[in-house]
Write an enzyme that holds these catalytic residues in place. Structure first.
Site, PDB file in Angstrom:
ATOM      1  NE  ARG A 159     -33.305 -45.740  13.456  1.00  0.00           N
ATOM      2  CZ  ARG A 159     -33.492 -44.706  12.632  1.00  0.00           C
ATOM      3  NH1 ARG A 159     -32.474 -44.051  12.103  1.00  0.00           N
ATOM      4  NH2 ARG A 159     -34.707 -44.298  12.342  1.00  0.00           N
ATOM      5  CE  LYS A 200     -24.376 -55.062   9.580  1.00  0.00           C
ATOM      6  NZ  LYS A 200     -25.638 -54.484   8.995  1.00  0.00           N
TER       7      LYS A 200
HETATM    8  N1  LIG Z   1     -25.784 -52.009  13.592  1.00  0.00           N
HETATM    9  C1  LIG Z   1     -26.919 -52.009  12.930  1.00  0.00           C
HETATM   10  O1  LIG Z   1     -27.965 -52.417  13.431  1.00  0.00           O
HETATM   11  C2  LIG Z   1     -26.937 -51.463  11.536  1.00  0.00           C
HETATM   12  C3  LIG Z   1     -28.171 -51.174  10.966  1.00  0.00           C
HETATM   13  C4  LIG Z   1     -28.155 -50.592   9.712  1.00  0.00           C
HETATM   14  C5  LIG Z   1     -26.961 -50.383   9.058  1.00  0.00           C
HETATM   15  N2  LIG Z   1     -25.778 -50.722   9.623  1.00  0.00           N
HETATM   16  C6  LIG Z   1     -24.534 -50.513   8.905  1.00  0.00           C
HETATM   17  O2  LIG Z   1     -24.282 -49.132   8.815  1.00  0.00           O
HETATM   18  C7  LIG Z   1     -23.794 -48.774   7.527  1.00  0.00           C
HETATM   19  C8  LIG Z   1     -24.686 -47.667   6.979  1.00  0.00           C
HETATM   20  O3  LIG Z   1     -25.993 -48.169   6.860  1.00  0.00           O
HETATM   21  P1  LIG Z   1     -27.287 -47.193   6.861  1.00  0.00           P
HETATM   22  O4  LIG Z   1     -28.459 -48.090   6.866  1.00  0.00           O
HETATM   23  O5  LIG Z   1     -27.156 -46.164   7.913  1.00  0.00           O
HETATM   24  O6  LIG Z   1     -27.148 -46.545   5.423  1.00  0.00           O
HETATM   25  P2  LIG Z   1     -27.625 -45.108   4.902  1.00  0.00           P
HETATM   26  O7  LIG Z   1     -28.781 -44.612   5.709  1.00  0.00           O
HETATM   27  O8  LIG Z   1     -27.812 -45.266   3.441  1.00  0.00           O
HETATM   28  O9  LIG Z   1     -26.388 -44.177   5.213  1.00  0.00           O
HETATM   29  C9  LIG Z   1     -25.153 -44.453   4.648  1.00  0.00           C
HETATM   30  C10 LIG Z   1     -24.267 -43.232   4.688  1.00  0.00           C
HETATM   31  O10 LIG Z   1     -23.110 -43.558   3.928  1.00  0.00           O
HETATM   32  C11 LIG Z   1     -22.636 -42.400   3.297  1.00  0.00           C
HETATM   33  N3  LIG Z   1     -22.143 -42.768   1.975  1.00  0.00           N
HETATM   34  C12 LIG Z   1     -20.852 -42.768   1.606  1.00  0.00           C
HETATM   35  N4  LIG Z   1     -20.703 -43.160   0.339  1.00  0.00           N
HETATM   36  C13 LIG Z   1     -21.944 -43.399  -0.120  1.00  0.00           C
HETATM   37  C14 LIG Z   1     -22.462 -43.800  -1.382  1.00  0.00           C
HETATM   38  N5  LIG Z   1     -21.650 -44.037  -2.426  1.00  0.00           N
HETATM   39  N6  LIG Z   1     -23.788 -43.936  -1.510  1.00  0.00           N
HETATM   40  C15 LIG Z   1     -24.627 -43.718  -0.477  1.00  0.00           C
HETATM   41  N7  LIG Z   1     -24.191 -43.323   0.752  1.00  0.00           N
HETATM   42  C16 LIG Z   1     -22.867 -43.173   0.924  1.00  0.00           C
HETATM   43  C17 LIG Z   1     -23.788 -41.420   3.240  1.00  0.00           C
HETATM   44  O11 LIG Z   1     -23.367 -40.256   3.908  1.00  0.00           O
HETATM   45  P3  LIG Z   1     -23.102 -38.871   3.150  1.00  0.00           P
HETATM   46  O12 LIG Z   1     -23.415 -39.087   1.681  1.00  0.00           O
HETATM   47  O13 LIG Z   1     -24.041 -37.911   3.794  1.00  0.00           O
HETATM   48  O14 LIG Z   1     -21.685 -38.579   3.399  1.00  0.00           O
HETATM   49  C18 LIG Z   1     -24.909 -42.031   4.051  1.00  0.00           C
HETATM   50  O15 LIG Z   1     -25.372 -41.182   5.062  1.00  0.00           O
HETATM   51  C19 LIG Z   1     -23.824 -50.060   6.690  1.00  0.00           C
HETATM   52  O16 LIG Z   1     -22.514 -50.527   6.503  1.00  0.00           O
HETATM   53  C20 LIG Z   1     -24.642 -51.042   7.488  1.00  0.00           C
HETATM   54  O17 LIG Z   1     -24.163 -52.366   7.416  1.00  0.00           O
HETATM   55  C21 LIG Z   1     -25.751 -51.233  10.860  1.00  0.00           C
END
Ligand SMILES: NC(=O)c1ccc[n+]([C@@H]2O[C@H](COP(=O)([O-])OP(=O)(O)OC[C@H]3O[C@@H](n4cnc5c(N)ncnc54)[C@H](OP(=O)(O)O)[C@@H]3O)[C@@H](O)[C@H]2O)c1
Length: 341
Positions: free
Chosen positions: A37, A116
């Protein structure tokens, strides 16, 4: 003595046009939900370039790169930090990794925008701030709400004393998640406080400062995270605040500021673009801030444009989200965790 200036119109936002921000080359760590996004918003609304993406799994990085037209996909986050064609890194991985990756990026010479929460606790956030100074790099938390045009309008209303004496702020944020979501995983610093509650908490503390007192209650979820949390705080000048957050379903998701002379409601969903309503205390006058609510968090580009402007100007922080404010919010998180875990 506070003198209220009743507004006749709402102030205009002073947030510059994101499209005019100097183009920087971005590297993405973690090609997950928010990274898609973020990159989509950058490509739609700014001149920023995403030049590299890194994943623990090269195939995931390659798939993301193909989807978003990113030139370079690499295995591992170090490889992003080392790329000469990256000016600034966007850390979009799970919470538990933010501090280490922010520090890795800065020690590799990159500026950094960190999703965050900035870190999972105040101690790690302080380390990030120290490294930012030591390496002379830009560093900020991507708490996107605080970079939005509507937040600048809200700040101006408070600066102009448009509510009279501010008495209280209340907010809530709940969402539904399927059982496979990382929010249920204690190893990934799960639970709603760092994912959702961090929004109302950060909004409150950025407006009225750290709590002078804090009480909190939570309930445990069988996976080992706290499933929902309710918090009440007092602040300087006898401001009272409260928020609750849950991972079990949608809450009202608004933010309400009550002053002696007026009430301001940041309508749901309060943390993204969308409307606000100012109402005089007796309800006789109402001013509406109109802004379309964004679908799919379309608005993540404002924080990137702010980073680009500051970096291009040689600045290392942003007044929209100074690291000291991120630390204050995480000190409150530490206090909440201490009584709810
Ligand atoms: N600003 C907003 O509106 C918003 C919304 C949602 C989330 N966020 C923030 O963004 C961050 C990611 O959230 P998301 O919803 O995008 O999560 P997600 O879809 O689960 O993606 C997280 C990414 O973290 C990496 N990762 C690294 N270590 C990991 C582990 N041990 N287990 C799982 N994944 C791991 C993975 O990348 P690879 O494994 O491919 O390297 C994965 O693509 C969070 O800290 C959250 O607070 C912000």
């Amino acid at each position: 003595m506070l003198v209220m200036t009743p507004p006749t119109t709402l102030p205009a936002s002073r947030v510059p046009d994101p499209r005019q921000a100097p183009p920087l080359r971005w590297g993405v760590m973690g090609p997950g939900w928010i990274a898609s996004r973020f990159v989509g918003a950058l490509q739609k609304h700014t001149a920023q370039q995403v030049t590299a993406v890194g994943s623990r799994d090269l195939a995931r990085a390659a798939s993301f790169a193909q989807q978003w037209g990113v030139d370079v996909a690499v295995e591992g986050y170090e490889a992003v930090a080392e790329r000469p064609d990256v000016d600034v890194v966007y850390v979009a991985t799970t919470h538990d990794t933010h501090a280490d990756l922010a520090i890795l990026a800065m020690e590799s010479g990159k500026h950094v925008l960190v999703e965050k929460p900035l870190a999972t606790n105040a101690g790690d956030a302080r380390k990030i701030a120290e490294v930012a100074v030591a390496t002379d790099r830009y560093c900020a938390e991507a708490l996107w709400t605080l970079y939005l045009p509507k937040w600048d309008v809200l700040r101006q209303l408070l600066d102009d004393c448009a509510l009279g004496r501010l008495r209280s702020i209340s907010g809530e944020y709940g969402e539904h998640f399927t059982g496979d979501h990382r929010i249920f995983d204690p190893a990934l610093a799960g639970g709603p406080l760092l994912d959702l509650g961090i929004y109302p908490l950060s909004m409150i503390t950025s407006l009225v400062g750290p709590p002078t007192t804090l009480t909190a209650s939570g309930t445990a979820h069988p996976t080992g995270v706290t499933g929902q949390v309710a918090v009440t705080m007092t602040h300087d000048d006898d401001v009272l605040s409260s928020f609750w957050t849950t991972m079990y379903g949608a809450a009202r998701n608004d933010l309400r500021l009550v002053g002696d002379d007026a009430v301001l409601v940041v309508e749901p969903v309060h943390n993204g673009p969308g409307p606000m309503t100012w109402s005089s205390a007796d309800g006789s006058r109402v001013l509406a801030y109109e802004e379309p609510s964004a679908l799919h968090v379309d608005g993540l580009h404002f924080q990137a444009a702010e980073a680009a402007r500051r970096i291009a100007a040689g600045e290392r922080e942003t007044p929209m989200r100074p690291l000291s404010d991120s630390i204050v919010a995480l000190e409150a998180v530490d206090a909440i965790v201490a009584v709810t875990s």
